[in-house]
Design a protein around this motif. Structure first.
Motif, PDB file in Angstrom:
ATOM      1  N   LEU A   1      20.489  23.822 -45.559  1.00 39.70           N
ATOM      2  CA  LEU A   1      20.508  23.889 -44.073  1.00 39.70           C
ATOM      3  C   LEU A   1      20.788  25.270 -43.421  1.00 39.70           C
ATOM      4  N   ARG A   2      19.682  25.790 -42.745  1.00 37.49           N
ATOM      5  CA  ARG A   2      18.674  27.134 -42.344  1.00 37.49           C
ATOM      6  C   ARG A   2      19.495  26.595 -40.109  1.00 37.49           C
ATOM      7  N   TYR A   3      19.535  27.296 -39.820  1.00 39.71           N
ATOM      8  CA  TYR A   3      19.757  26.840 -38.416  1.00 39.71           C
ATOM      9  C   TYR A   3      19.537  25.825 -38.066  1.00 39.71           C
ATOM     10  N   ARG A   4      20.750  24.943 -38.938  1.00 37.85           N
ATOM     11  CA  ARG A   4      20.559  23.678 -38.411  1.00 37.85           C
ATOM     12  C   ARG A   4      19.723  22.358 -38.980  1.00 37.85           C
ATOM     13  N   GLN A   5      18.855  23.365 -39.831  1.00 37.95           N
ATOM     14  CA  GLN A   5      17.804  21.928 -40.113  1.00 37.95           C
ATOM     15  C   GLN A   5      17.654  22.383 -42.114  1.00 37.95           C
ATOM     16  N   ALA A   6      17.069  21.145 -42.653  1.00 39.32           N
ATOM     17  CA  ALA A   6      16.597  21.181 -44.387  1.00 39.32           C
ATOM     18  C   ALA A   6      15.152  20.181 -43.870  1.00 39.32           C
TER      19      ALA A   6
ATOM     20  N   GLY B   1       7.704  17.900 -48.007  1.00 38.51           N
ATOM     21  CA  GLY B   1       8.717  17.396 -48.347  1.00 38.51           C
ATOM     22  C   GLY B   1       8.147  15.936 -47.692  1.00 38.51           C
ATOM     23  N   VAL B   2       9.509  14.774 -47.841  1.00 39.59           N
ATOM     24  CA  VAL B   2       9.670  13.534 -47.699  1.00 39.59           C
ATOM     25  C   VAL B   2      10.435  13.070 -46.194  1.00 39.59           C
ATOM     26  N   GLY B   3      10.896  14.554 -46.173  1.00 39.87           N
ATOM     27  CA  GLY B   3      11.779  14.208 -44.682  1.00 39.87           C
ATOM     28  C   GLY B   3      12.515  15.456 -44.273  1.00 39.87           C
ATOM     29  N   HIS B   4      13.504  15.309 -43.166  1.00 38.68           N
ATOM     30  CA  HIS B   4      13.999  16.715 -42.970  1.00 38.68           C
ATOM     31  C   HIS B   4      15.088  16.057 -42.418  1.00 38.68           C
ATOM     32  N   LEU B   5      16.344  16.923 -42.329  1.00 38.93           N
ATOM     33  CA  LEU B   5      17.908  16.921 -41.674  1.00 38.93           C
ATOM     34  C   LEU B   5      18.168  17.727 -40.475  1.00 38.93           C
ATOM     35  N   SER B   6      18.411  17.648 -39.803  1.00 40.07           N
ATOM     36  CA  SER B   6      19.032  18.538 -38.321  1.00 40.07           C
ATOM     37  C   SER B   6      20.860  18.165 -38.159  1.00 40.07           C
ATOM     38  N   ILE B   7      21.069  19.058 -37.788  1.00 44.36           N
ATOM     39  CA  ILE B   7      22.905  19.143 -37.461  1.00 44.36           C
ATOM     40  C   ILE B   7      23.015  19.160 -35.657  1.00 44.36           C
ATOM     41  N   SER B   8      23.137  18.149 -35.012  1.00 42.50           N
ATOM     42  CA  SER B   8      23.460  18.099 -33.200  1.00 42.50           C
ATOM     43  C   SER B   8      24.543  17.610 -33.055  1.00 42.50           C
ATOM     44  N   ASP B   9      25.365  18.262 -31.905  1.00 37.16           N
ATOM     45  CA  ASP B   9      26.833  17.242 -31.778  1.00 37.16           C
ATOM     46  C   ASP B   9      27.650  16.951 -33.045  1.00 37.16           C
ATOM     47  N   GLY B  10      27.541  17.772 -33.815  1.00 41.69           N
ATOM     48  CA  GLY B  10      28.600  17.428 -34.763  1.00 41.69           C
ATOM     49  C   GLY B  10      28.238  16.193 -36.054  1.00 41.69           C
ATOM     50  N   LYS B  11      26.770  15.395 -35.755  1.00 41.74           N
ATOM     51  CA  LYS B  11      26.428  14.157 -36.318  1.00 41.74           C
ATOM     52  C   LYS B  11      25.098  14.925 -37.163  1.00 41.74           C
ATOM     53  N   LEU B  12      25.164  14.319 -38.843  1.00 38.29           N
ATOM     54  CA  LEU B  12      23.767  14.770 -39.145  1.00 38.29           C
ATOM     55  C   LEU B  12      22.803  14.267 -39.595  1.00 38.29           C
ATOM     56  N   THR B  13      21.727  14.198 -38.688  1.00 40.69           N
ATOM     57  CA  THR B  13      20.743  13.542 -38.535  1.00 40.69           C
ATOM     58  C   THR B  13      19.651  13.605 -39.147  1.00 40.69           C
ATOM     59  N   GLY B  14      18.033  12.464 -39.716  1.00 44.26           N
ATOM     60  CA  GLY B  14      17.269  13.297 -39.712  1.00 44.26           C
ATOM     61  C   GLY B  14      16.174  11.876 -39.830  1.00 44.26           C
ATOM     62  N   SER B  15      15.078  12.189 -40.444  1.00 41.18           N
ATOM     63  CA  SER B  15      14.023  11.223 -40.428  1.00 41.18           C
ATOM     64  C   SER B  15      13.417  10.999 -42.307  1.00 41.18           C
ATOM     65  N   LEU B  16      13.599  10.352 -43.361  1.00 38.16           N
ATOM     66  CA  LEU B  16      12.591  10.237 -43.703  1.00 38.16           C
ATOM     67  C   LEU B  16      11.552   9.000 -44.450  1.00 38.16           C
ATOM     68  N   SER B  17      10.699   9.586 -44.771  1.00 40.74           N
ATOM     69  CA  SER B  17       9.423   8.848 -44.888  1.00 40.74           C
ATOM     70  C   SER B  17       9.616   8.215 -46.686  1.00 40.74           C
ATOM     71  N   MET B  18       8.743   6.690 -46.317  1.00 37.26           N
ATOM     72  CA  MET B  18       9.593   6.148 -47.311  1.00 37.26           C
ATOM     73  C   MET B  18       8.139   4.377 -47.204  1.00 37.26           C
ATOM     74  N   ALA B  19       7.765   4.763 -48.540  1.00 37.76           N
ATOM     75  CA  ALA B  19       6.859   3.653 -49.371  1.00 37.76           C
ATOM     76  C   ALA B  19       6.914   2.494 -48.103  1.00 37.76           C
ATOM     77  N   SER B  20       5.753   1.890 -47.876  1.00 39.94           N
ATOM     78  CA  SER B  20       5.979   0.650 -46.605  1.00 39.94           C
ATOM     79  C   SER B  20       6.221  -0.899 -47.639  1.00 39.94           C
ATOM     80  N   ASP B  21       5.295  -0.833 -49.396  1.00 38.90           N
ATOM     81  CA  ASP B  21       6.170  -1.411 -49.590  1.00 38.90           C
ATOM     82  C   ASP B  21       7.445  -1.634 -50.235  1.00 38.90           C
ATOM     83  N   ALA B  22       8.349  -0.379 -49.978  1.00 38.48           N
ATOM     84  CA  ALA B  22       9.765  -0.652 -50.594  1.00 38.48           C
ATOM     85  C   ALA B  22      10.354  -1.073 -49.526  1.00 38.48           C
ATOM     86  N   LEU B  23      10.180  -0.849 -47.752  1.00 37.70           N
ATOM     87  CA  LEU B  23      11.009  -1.507 -46.856  1.00 37.70           C
ATOM     88  C   LEU B  23      11.942  -3.204 -47.560  1.00 37.70           C
TER      89      LEU B  23
END
Length: 163
Positions: free
Chosen positions: A139-144, A95-117
């Motif tokens: 989402l499974r166990y609050r992660q995807a 995958g290119v990233g992941h999501l998780s839920i904690s404290d009522g907020k959807l959080t996560g990180s996504l990889s990005m091509a360095s030249d796209a920033l």
């Protein structure tokens, strides 16, 4: 005399991969940068730079998710070099990233091509990017796991399935 029979273990069938669209309306963003010397003991590269694009927003889809987390905070990490995109030797990433839920907020990180920033930040500054469209596992166990994403100007939420 009884003959001992070999028993075969039954293999479980691989579960079908189901997919979900996650749509976030961008409300705010922030960018931070850091530069440092690496300690040779822990890192091969001589220098390290820290570039994170943080996107905040409101969760639009799936609507079931809004009951658990109505806001989102996702970090885009420009850690994919152009030569990594063209490389074919190894098994591709899951995958290119992941999501998780904690404290009522959807959080996560996504990889990005360095030249796209650079173009992404310019478009965010101009107010031309308004939605984050993520596609991945439910989402499974609050992660995807996220397989793909795009940051777009316009989007019709009604065109997306609401799982």
């Amino acid at each position: 005399m009884a003959v001992a029979r070999k028993t075969r273990k039954k293999r479980r069938a691989r579960p079908e991969l189901s997919s979900v669209y996650y749509v976030v309306q961008i409300t705010d963003w922030d960018w931070s940068y850091g530069f440092s010397v690496n300690v040779p003991k822990w890192e091969e590269r001589r220098y390290s730079d820290y570039r994170h694009l943080l996107i905040r927003g409101r969760v639009l889809l799936p609507t079931k998710l809004k009951l658990k987390a109505d806001t989102a905070e996702l970090a885009c990490l420009p850690d994919v070099r152009p030569e990594d995109i063209a490389h074919r030797g190894e098994q591709p990433p899951r995958g290119v990233g992941h999501l998780s839920i904690s404290d009522g907020k959807l959080t996560g990180s996504l990889s990005m091509a360095s030249d796209a920033l650079d173009p992404v930040i310019r478009l965010l500054l101009a107010g031309r990017l308004n939605f984050l469209d993520l596609y991945g596992e439910p989402l499974r166990y609050r992660q995807a796991l996220i397989r793909s994403y795009q940051i777009v100007n316009q989007l019709k939420v009604e065109d997306y399935p609401d799982d």
